[in-house]
Scaffold this motif. Structure first.
Motif, PDB file in Angstrom:
ATOM      1  N   GLY A  25       0.782  -1.226   0.000  1.00  0.00           N
ATOM      2  CA  GLY A  25       0.000   0.000   0.000  1.00  0.00           C
ATOM      3  C   GLY A  25       0.816   1.279   0.000  1.00  0.00           C
ATOM      4  N   ARG A  26       2.129   1.195  -0.288  1.00  0.00           N
ATOM      5  CA  ARG A  26       2.927   2.415  -0.236  1.00  0.00           C
ATOM      6  C   ARG A  26       2.744   3.251  -1.499  1.00  0.00           C
ATOM      7  N   SER A  27       3.026   4.540  -1.362  1.00  0.00           N
ATOM      8  CA  SER A  27       2.857   5.451  -2.481  1.00  0.00           C
ATOM      9  C   SER A  27       4.060   5.367  -3.411  1.00  0.00           C
ATOM     10  N   LEU A  28       3.948   6.031  -4.546  1.00  0.00           N
ATOM     11  CA  LEU A  28       5.028   6.019  -5.528  1.00  0.00           C
ATOM     12  C   LEU A  28       6.275   6.717  -5.002  1.00  0.00           C
ATOM     13  N   ARG A  29       6.108   7.622  -4.025  1.00  0.00           N
ATOM     14  CA  ARG A  29       7.207   8.416  -3.480  1.00  0.00           C
ATOM     15  C   ARG A  29       7.649   7.929  -2.101  1.00  0.00           C
ATOM     16  N   GLN A  30       7.284   6.731  -1.757  1.00  0.00           N
ATOM     17  CA  GLN A  30       7.547   6.212  -0.412  1.00  0.00           C
ATOM     18  C   GLN A  30       8.587   5.100  -0.438  1.00  0.00           C
ATOM     19  N   LEU A  31       9.536   5.170   0.487  1.00  0.00           N
ATOM     20  CA  LEU A  31      10.478   4.078   0.680  1.00  0.00           C
ATOM     21  C   LEU A  31       9.781   2.862   1.261  1.00  0.00           C
ATOM     22  N   VAL A 181      15.432   4.107  -8.243  1.00  0.00           N
ATOM     23  CA  VAL A 181      14.217   4.683  -8.817  1.00  0.00           C
ATOM     24  C   VAL A 181      14.034   4.054 -10.192  1.00  0.00           C
ATOM     25  N   GLY A 182      12.836   4.175 -10.724  1.00  0.00           N
ATOM     26  CA  GLY A 182      12.613   3.619 -12.046  1.00  0.00           C
ATOM     27  C   GLY A 182      11.270   4.007 -12.621  1.00  0.00           C
ATOM     28  N   LEU A 183      11.140   3.777 -13.922  1.00  0.00           N
ATOM     29  CA  LEU A 183       9.848   3.948 -14.591  1.00  0.00           C
ATOM     30  C   LEU A 183       9.188   2.585 -14.666  1.00  0.00           C
ATOM     31  N   VAL A 184       8.083   2.437 -13.961  1.00  0.00           N
ATOM     32  CA  VAL A 184       7.325   1.193 -13.949  1.00  0.00           C
ATOM     33  C   VAL A 184       5.955   1.480 -14.563  1.00  0.00           C
ATOM     34  N   VAL A 207      23.399   7.560  -5.967  1.00  0.00           N
ATOM     35  CA  VAL A 207      24.147   7.707  -4.723  1.00  0.00           C
ATOM     36  C   VAL A 207      24.424   9.189  -4.515  1.00  0.00           C
ATOM     37  N   MET A 208      24.089   9.698  -3.324  1.00  0.00           N
ATOM     38  CA  MET A 208      24.256  11.121  -3.042  1.00  0.00           C
ATOM     39  C   MET A 208      24.787  11.316  -1.629  1.00  0.00           C
ATOM     40  N   THR A 209      25.433  12.458  -1.413  1.00  0.00           N
ATOM     41  CA  THR A 209      25.860  12.826  -0.070  1.00  0.00           C
ATOM     42  C   THR A 209      24.694  13.461   0.683  1.00  0.00           C
ATOM     43  N   GLY A 210      24.882  13.608   1.999  1.00  0.00           N
ATOM     44  CA  GLY A 210      23.856  14.266   2.787  1.00  0.00           C
ATOM     45  C   GLY A 210      23.653  15.710   2.376  1.00  0.00           C
ATOM     46  N   ALA A 211      24.703  16.331   1.819  1.00  0.00           N
ATOM     47  CA  ALA A 211      24.600  17.713   1.353  1.00  0.00           C
ATOM     48  C   ALA A 211      23.904  17.817   0.007  1.00  0.00           C
ATOM     49  N   LEU A 235      15.559  11.756 -10.971  1.00  0.00           N
ATOM     50  CA  LEU A 235      16.579  12.300 -10.079  1.00  0.00           C
ATOM     51  C   LEU A 235      15.948  13.074  -8.930  1.00  0.00           C
ATOM     52  N   SER A 236      14.867  13.782  -9.201  1.00  0.00           N
ATOM     53  CA  SER A 236      14.158  14.499  -8.143  1.00  0.00           C
ATOM     54  C   SER A 236      13.590  13.518  -7.119  1.00  0.00           C
ATOM     55  N   LEU A 237      13.042  12.413  -7.610  1.00  0.00           N
ATOM     56  CA  LEU A 237      12.498  11.386  -6.722  1.00  0.00           C
ATOM     57  C   LEU A 237      13.622  10.734  -5.909  1.00  0.00           C
ATOM     58  N   ALA A 238      14.758  10.491  -6.549  1.00  0.00           N
ATOM     59  CA  ALA A 238      15.900   9.912  -5.845  1.00  0.00           C
ATOM     60  C   ALA A 238      16.387  10.844  -4.744  1.00  0.00           C
ATOM     61  N   ARG A 239      16.436  12.129  -5.029  1.00  0.00           N
ATOM     62  CA  ARG A 239      16.877  13.097  -4.012  1.00  0.00           C
ATOM     63  C   ARG A 239      15.965  13.030  -2.792  1.00  0.00           C
ATOM     64  N   LEU A 240      14.670  12.923  -3.019  1.00  0.00           N
ATOM     65  CA  LEU A 240      13.713  12.798  -1.921  1.00  0.00           C
ATOM     66  C   LEU A 240      14.010  11.552  -1.095  1.00  0.00           C
ATOM     67  N   GLY A 241      14.218  10.425  -1.760  1.00  0.00           N
ATOM     68  CA  GLY A 241      14.485   9.184  -1.050  1.00  0.00           C
ATOM     69  C   GLY A 241      15.786   9.231  -0.270  1.00  0.00           C
ATOM     70  N   VAL A 242      16.846   9.796  -0.883  1.00  0.00           N
ATOM     71  CA  VAL A 242      18.139   9.891  -0.196  1.00  0.00           C
ATOM     72  C   VAL A 242      18.009  10.738   1.059  1.00  0.00           C
TER      73      VAL A 242
END
Length: 264
Positions: A25-31, A181-184, A207-211, A235-242
């Motif tokens: 039941g998780r959303s598209l933007r949820q870990l 992340v991906g296009l599903v 892969v991103m730093t905390g900054a 990339l925007s979605l990945a930034r949110l997840g990181v």
């Protein structure tokens, strides 16, 4: 400076709507449910068990009192990684002998690069820290989970070195974290499980730093090409997840003297 075993779970986001239902039941933007357990090995200088959904990776850090031969005499240390999957971490048994090929080498090099990107290699003398990332159960995203857990194990190895009086200065410049992340079915999704990863038209590990700076982006059109707009969306979605993973790492590590203040 002592190390205290600790576990932490990431706060969950609101459930997905019916039109965008995913498993659990998780959303598209949820870990997926994210959990760290710290100090799980009594022998390793640092250790962490990370769970991202059903994917579980044990990360241990071993300190060796020597640098690689090509670094000796330069006053620098090294951080490297090894990656492997237990034979029954997947649906069918995978013999250990078949897990030393190109995929494992590519993943362990990614883990090593990611951790070195936020480490001052001159801060802990001519030593090598080996991060062993062993997949206990695989359900997609094993390489990203390994990076997230390895940061915690590395941090605690540095605590061990600090307790022994071997640190010259704080060795970590920042945290580092990774998500997939991906296009599903044409829709951007965060933190793909195995079923989604297998069906994705585009699959990407970020892969991103905390900054908020990029360490590495691995993106592939599995069955189609993708546009610049779709790339920016992923990339925007990945930034949110990181950001969410980094927040969980920082909650776990508390006000660590070995980490700089949060910058993003």
């Amino acid at each position: 400076m002592t190390r205290q075993p600790r576990a932490i779970r990431e706060r969950t986001a609101p459930a997905a709507t019916a039109e965008h239902a995913r498993e659990g039941g998780r959303s598209l933007r949820q870990l997926r449910p994210l959990r760290f357990e710290r100090g799980v090995s009594s022998h390793a200088e640092g250790s962490a068990l990370i769970s991202m959904g059903r994917t579980r990776v044990l990360c241990t850090a071993t300190v060796e009192d020597k640098a690689p031969g090509w670094l000796r005499g330069q006053g620098k240390g090294w951080v490297t990684a090894e990656y492997g999957m237990l034979p029954r971490s997947t649906g069918e048994r995978t013999p250990r002998s078949s897990q030393t090929g190109g995929r494992a080498q590519e993943i362990q090099r990614l883990i090593g690069r990611s951790l070195r990107a936020v480490t001052d290699l001159t801060a802990f003398g001519e030593r090598t820290i080996v991060l062993d990332c062993d997949v206990l159960e695989a359900d997609g995203g094993t390489r990203t989970a390994a990076i997230n857990g390895a940061l915690v194990a590395l941090h605690d190895a540095f605590i061990t070195l600090a307790n022994r009086g071997h640190l010259l200065r704080p060795p970590l410049r920042d945290t580092v974290a990774a998500v997939s992340v991906g296009l599903v079915r044409g829709t951007p999704c965060l933190d793909l499980d195995y079923v989604e990863d297998s069906a994705a038209q585009v699959d990407m590990n970020v892969v991103m730093t905390g900054a908020g700076r990029f360490c590495e982006v691995q993106g592939t059109g599995e069955s189609t090409t993708f546009s610049e707009a779709e790339l920016k969306s992923l990339l925007s979605l990945a930034r949110l997840g990181v950001r969410r993973v980094v927040a969980a790492q920082r909650r776990l590590l508390g006000g660590s003297e070995l980490l700089p203040l949060e910058t993003a």
